[in-house]
Design an enzyme around this catalytic site. Structure first.
Site, PDB file in Angstrom:
ATOM      1  N   ARG A   1       0.993  -1.072   0.055  1.00  0.00           N
ATOM      2  CA  ARG A   1      -0.106  -0.097  -0.025  1.00  0.00           C
ATOM      3  C   ARG A   1       0.759   1.092   0.154  1.00  0.00           C
ATOM      4  NH1 ARG A   1      -2.462   0.603   5.768  1.00  0.00           N
ATOM      5  NH2 ARG A   1      -0.985   1.923   5.668  1.00  0.00           N
TER       6      ARG A   1
ATOM      7  N   HIS B   1      -3.571   4.359   4.963  1.00  0.00           N
ATOM      8  CA  HIS B   1      -4.728   3.443   5.190  1.00  0.00           C
ATOM      9  C   HIS B   1      -5.898   4.134   4.483  1.00  0.00           C
ATOM     10  CE1 HIS B   1      -8.145   1.198   6.391  1.00  0.00           C
ATOM     11  NE2 HIS B   1      -8.703   2.073   7.057  1.00  0.00           N
TER      12      HIS B   1
ATOM     13  N   TYR C   1       4.911   5.144  10.799  1.00  0.00           N
ATOM     14  CA  TYR C   1       5.125   3.927  11.032  1.00  0.00           C
ATOM     15  C   TYR C   1       5.687   3.212   9.799  1.00  0.00           C
ATOM     16  CZ  TYR C   1       0.330   3.407   8.988  1.00  0.00           C
ATOM     17  OH  TYR C   1      -0.567   3.620   8.030  1.00  0.00           O
TER      18      TYR C   1
END
Lengths: 372, 376, 324
Positions: free
Chosen positions: A259, A263, A272
């Site tokens: 990805r 998100h 992160y």
């Protein structure tokens, strides 16, 4: 059982080592164009979200090949039970960008009548693209049930059920794979291992050696593919659908991809995901990968990309413009579709809402009598 | 037999169905071997007595352990004092071995005022805090996750405790099996998952439960080893459990131990298994009786004289009979227990509800056992 | 007309629906050869085959999740949850999926299905085989909640539920499975959902109840009649959507109301009835509404007969509102 190297088809020079994808030139270009359309749709949604015109969006960059490769293996009579990061599958099968954009704006033309968050699409035509639910994994057993129903009636239908790496920890994953194994239901479970469940990396998600290995616990085959290789995904899904149609039951496919964004538009992955990881995966861009194959087949030039990008940009821009012009859904949509018929107590609540809106002078749909 | 990773030295069997030694035995202490026999026999004696009590209407419900004695006694015998045992319906016999007094066992079956669960649970739902044996809910699989959480706590506290979590084959389909195995794998929690595969989840056979009937292979989905042993061989159960407890205790994480056995009776005293399974299948398992097998082994080894088993059995039965006699005479729980233990203290609304209840009961003349207004 | 127990009527209802509609499929834990732990599905596998009546793995989430998919794709699933106490792993699928699917898809996808499950106390089932969880589900728009109390209603309501276009939670009072008998017509008939049933007429006090509390309230009403108080007993039988008009009519006829359920009191269904009266019929009231319910505690085992409202507690409440 040991996790294997992911299946790849397109090599570094764009060769396919004799593999016949079984797609015409037009179909190959449609795959390509769909990936560009996904990216264009993403880009405009991000702009709309950043400028406050829509509330939320889910970026798809990096996983276009998985979506489109899998969708290309499905027939119009098949069903897709998508996750929230799968709309390339809908586009591939001919859903119009404007019909997706209606959902992004939650307007009166939205199939879900503005009741869902953006990116929670629902279509019955031109393919069953089942209404997306926000809770993770709930759609997996539903896909098994739908496939079971078709199987019982002897209909040619396969359910493609897509979910992420995080979804394998959900209850729905366990129930669904277990039931599908026992029933030999015609389902293809597509686990898009994009590395992250929001901010949770795979090693915090499970101790297993990859995700495909989990298939063995349910007595079904597990396959690992390179999710950035459209033809590899297509090959795995075609084989899984053939097995399903032949009554051999379900397959779990793990597509390893990444990805490239957060998100969602509400998430900042820089907190992160290390930058080097993004850099590394950027080199594996699935669109460029497919371009090497198309170029080696004499179907692609940089000019072709520019031309197609112009087309899809215009298409999604027009879609956004059209959808933005549509007003919000009428007030009665709050009260309808709860049941097949509106029961008395909901009708009374609706009437009260209408009366209040009328008194306050802001009834959205003209006020007065409850129209349903 | 399925073996994954460093657990490969674990043997599937030591004693064949005829009691003959099929694999080289570890050094055993004679007294220990005899103790195990007494534990096995006690489970069977208690079980048979409870079934009789149920049939004569004196207790409500029994989940018979017949046929599974070795599976529970063998695996639990490997647990240390500080380890925990998270049970399902059919591990009460192991609780007795771990130290649950027989009187408490029988009191729980009568749900009377000596029952440590205060008559609130159904029969056959044991607990014994002193031996780290928590109370089970009737809901399948919930204890699996609880065991993992408790094991995680032990690890965090730096305490050497292994948590043995028991469940049946049917429970592998339950939600907590998936969640708990997954969490235990990620956390490397000191857990031994003991799947007592007795062939039937009430009336559902393995073929309708999962497409992977080799339950131990489910362990790989969670990154842990899975081992299968003969569940009617008490020594195989014990050795496998011991190896996995040691492994967990040493910080190598969880493992799944599948003990293949058979439920010779129905799921419970309310179930008629003849409706869904063949007598032939039951017969074939009766021939593999875990206690007869072990008895033969002890006799061959010279640890059990002829007729000695009968003497042991007679003394066990006498103990059980006197306990039953005493517990049958015990009072049911006082009415106040209705509203106690819902919270640490009885809140105002429950006090009011109880007093109102008592007013009506007194009005109709049947307030039992002299309970007065709620004293709090 | 045959006389059946409530469980036989459920079985008959399933049988009738399966016979007339080949899309009806019955499944759950132990429903096949065993015929269900209460024998609600007895002989259905023999008569309709394992294709139409089959066991599932032990996963309530799986049972309801797959039922939703089957319903979306043209089958009529009738799923059994062995005890209502075991339904909670499927709570997500029921509350967030089945009940919301029509709404969230704008009517494009629907989940017409029935979830049958035995509920309530009275069999010495302890904390986990006795609960009455109707209030959790009545708080869920999109779901219908039906509770029969007679064999006639059990069959008629079940057939109507199976034919209903929306998901129905069909709660069966297990205490009544074999303790009530009644005449049940053979073959097809329905009892409309969202209608109440007058169990007994009376002009002094109104008692609202459902499920296993109906015979309890009837007995209390008979005792009250001996003392000269005539009680109107109303079996609500569909809790959601409730026939509010019928409820309010009944309230207005006496102005004295007792609501009875075995579920705990706090936020129980009785609270909804009480609130409805406060909002719409307060001017008719001659006495405060009394709720006779289970205590706000978990369900006990040994003392369950004290936990569950009995006819004396109901009688006491009837007399209280009458004499107020």
């Amino acid at each position: 059982m040991k996790a294997t190297e992911p299946l790849q088809v397109i090599d570094s020079k764009g060769g396919v080592n004799g593999y016949d994808p079984g797609l015409s030139e037009d179909e190959l270009m449609h795959c390509y164009r769909t990936m560009l359309a996904v990216r264009a749709f993403d880009a405009i949604c991000l702009k709309l979200q950043r400028s406050g015109r829509i509330g939320f969006s889910i970026p798809n960059e990096g996983i276009e090949a998985t979506q489109v490769g899998a969708a290309s293996a499905m027939k119009k009579t098949d069903w897709i039970f998508p996750s929230y990061r799968d709309f390339g599958m809908a586009l591939y099968h001919g859903v119009k960008p404007v019909d997706m954009m209606h959902n992004m704006f939650g307007n009166a033309s939205d199939n879900s009548r503005g009741r869902q968050m953006p990116v929670h699409f629902t279509f019955v035509e031109p393919i069953k693209f089942v209404s997306i639910s926000s809770p993770i994994g709930t759609h997996l057993p539903q896909a098994v049930g739908a496939a079971f129903a078709a199987q019982r009636r002897g209909e040619d239908m396969v359910a493609l059920c897509s979910f992420g790496d995080g979804g394998t920890s959900s209850l729905g994953f366990h129930s669904a794979l277990n039931f599908a194994g026992v029933w030999k239901a015609p389902v293809v479970f597509l686990c898009q291992n994009n590395g992250w469940a929001i901010s949770c990396p795979a090693e915090e998600q499970t101790a297993s050696d990859g995700f495909a290995i989990k298939a063995d616990a349910y007595g079904m085959p597990g396959v690992v593919v390179d999710g950035n290789d459209l033809l590899a995904v297509r090959k795995a899904v075609v084989e899984a659908t053939e097995a399903a149609r032949a009554g051999k039951g379900p397959t779990l496919i793990e597509a390893k991809t990444f990805r490239m964004g957060g998100h969602s538009t509400s998430d900042d992955p820089s907190g992160y995901v290390p930058k080097e990881v993004f850099d590394e995966w950027r080199k594996k861009d699935p669109i460029k990968r497919f371009e090497t194959y198309l170029a080696a087949s004499g179907l692609w030039t940089p000019e072709k990309r520019a031309e197609l990008e112009k087309e899809v940009d215009a298409e999604v821009s027009a879609a956004a413009k059209d959808a933005q012009a549509v007003g919000p859904p009428p007030l009665e949509t709050v009260f309808s579709d709860v049941y097949a018929e509106i029961p008395a107590h909901i009708r009374a609540q609706g009437q009260a809402a209408f009366d209040l809106a009328t008194r306050k002078g802001d009834a959205q749909s003209g006020g007065g009598e409850f129209p349903l | 037999m399925t073996i994954v990773d460093s657990t490969s030295e674990i043997r599937e069997q030591y004693l064949g169905a005829d009691g003959a030694v099929t694999s080289e035995l570890p050094d055993y202490d004679d007294a220990w071997l005899r103790d195990i026999f007494v534990h096995l026999l006690r489970v069977r004696c208690v079980d048979q007595r409870m079934l009789k009590l149920q049939r004569s209407g004196r207790i409500g419900f029994v989940g018979s352990m017949l046929g599974q004695e070795a599976a529970m006694i063998g695996t639990a015998a490997a647990l240390r004092r500080q380890d925990w045992m998270w049970s399902g319906l059919r591990e009460g016999g192991a609780a007795l071995m771990r130290g649950l007094p027989l009187s408490e066992y029988v009191a729980q079956m009568y749900c009377n005022s000596n029952d440590t669960a205060k008559g609130r649970q159904m029969c056959n739902h044991f607990q014994h805090k002193d031996s780290n044996y928590p109370s089970w809910s009737s809901v399948i699989g919930t204890q699996i996750a609880h065991g993992v959480g408790a094991a995680f706590a032990a690890k965090r506290k730096g305490v050497d405790e292994v948590h043995a979590v028991y469940f049946g084959d049917g429970a592998t389909s339950s939600n907590p099996f998936h969640s708990a195995m997954n969490f235990a794998g990620v956390w490397k929690a000191p857990v031994v998952f003991v799947c007592v595969n007795n062939g039937w989840a009430i009336s559902v056979p393995a073929s309708q439960q999962t497409a992977q009937p080799d339950y131990a292979r489910k362990a790989a989905a969670y990154g842990m080893p899975g081992v299968t042993v003969d569940g009617n061989d008490v020594l195989a159960c014990c050795e496998a459990s011991k190896a996995l407890v040691e492994r967990a205790s040493a910080g190598h994480g969880p493992a799944l131990l599948v003990v293949n056995t058979y439920r010779l009776m129905g799921h419970s005293s309310s179930d008629d298994p003849t409706k869904y399974r063949d007598a032939d299948e039951v017969d074939s398992w009766e021939k593999r009786d875990p206690i007869a097998r072990y008895k033969k082994f002890l006799e061959t080894r010279g640890l059990l004289a002829e007729g000695e088993a009968d003497t042991i059995e007679a003394s066990l039965l006498a103990e059980i009979d006197s306990t039953v006699h005493a517990e049958e005479a015990a009072q049911p729980m006082p009415l106040k227990s209705l509203v106690e233990d819902v919270y640490a203290d009885v809140p105002r609304h429950l006090r009011a509800q109880y007093n109102e209840f008592l007013r009506v009961a007194e009005r109709f003349g049947d307030a039992q056992r002299g309970d007065g207004a709620f004293p709090l | 007309m045959p006389t059946l127990t409530l469980i036989q009527a459920v079985n008959d209802g399933l049988h009738t629906s399966m016979k007339e509609d080949p899309s009806v499929h019955v499944f759950g834990e132990d429903v096949a050869k065993k015929g269900g732990v209460f024998l609600a599905t007895e002989n259905l596998e023999t008569e309709f085959g394992t294709e139409r009546c089959f066991n599932t793995p032990l996963s309530e989430d799986g049972i309801i999740g797959t039922a939703i998919g089957m319903a979306m794709n043209g089958l009529r699933p009738v799923a059994e949850i062995q005890f209502q106490d075991f339904i909670f792993p499927a709570f997500d699928q029921i509350v967030s999926e089945a009940a919301k699917l029509r709404y969230r898809s704008g009517g494009q996808y629907t989940a017409p299905m029935v979830i049958r499950t035995p509920y309530g106390g009275g069999i010495r089932g302890g904390l986990y085989h006795s609960q009455s969880g109707e209030a959790y589900f009545c708080h869920t728009p999109g779901l219908k909640v039906v509770i029969p109390s007679t064999p006639y209603d059990a069959k008629g309501l079940l057939i109507a539920s199976i034919a209903d276009p929306d998901p129905v939670l069909f709660l069966e009072p297990k205490a009544l499975y074999r303790s009530v008998k009644g005449e049940v017509p053979e073959g097809h008939y329905t009892v409309d959902l969202s209608t109440t049933r007058d169990v007994r007429e009376g002009g002094d006090v109104t008692v609202f109840c459902y499920g296993a509390m109906v015979p309890v309230c009837t007995k209390a009403a008979e005792s009250a009649a001996e003392g000269g108080i005539e009680t109107h007993v109303v079996d609500l039988r569909t809790l959601l959507p409730l026939d509010e008009e019928a409820v309010l009519d009944a309230v207005k006829r006496t102005g004295r109301v007792v609501v009875v359920h075995e579920a705990p009191r706090f936020c129980g269904f009785g609270a909804e009835i009480s609130a409805m009266i406060a909002e719409h019929a307060i001017e008719y009231m001659e006495a405060p509404v009394i709720r006779v319910t289970g205590f706000d505690t978990p369900f006990p085992n040994t003392l369950e007969h004290h936990y569950m409202p009995d006819h004396r507690r109901v009688l006491d409440a009837i007399e209280h509102v009458y004499n107020f």
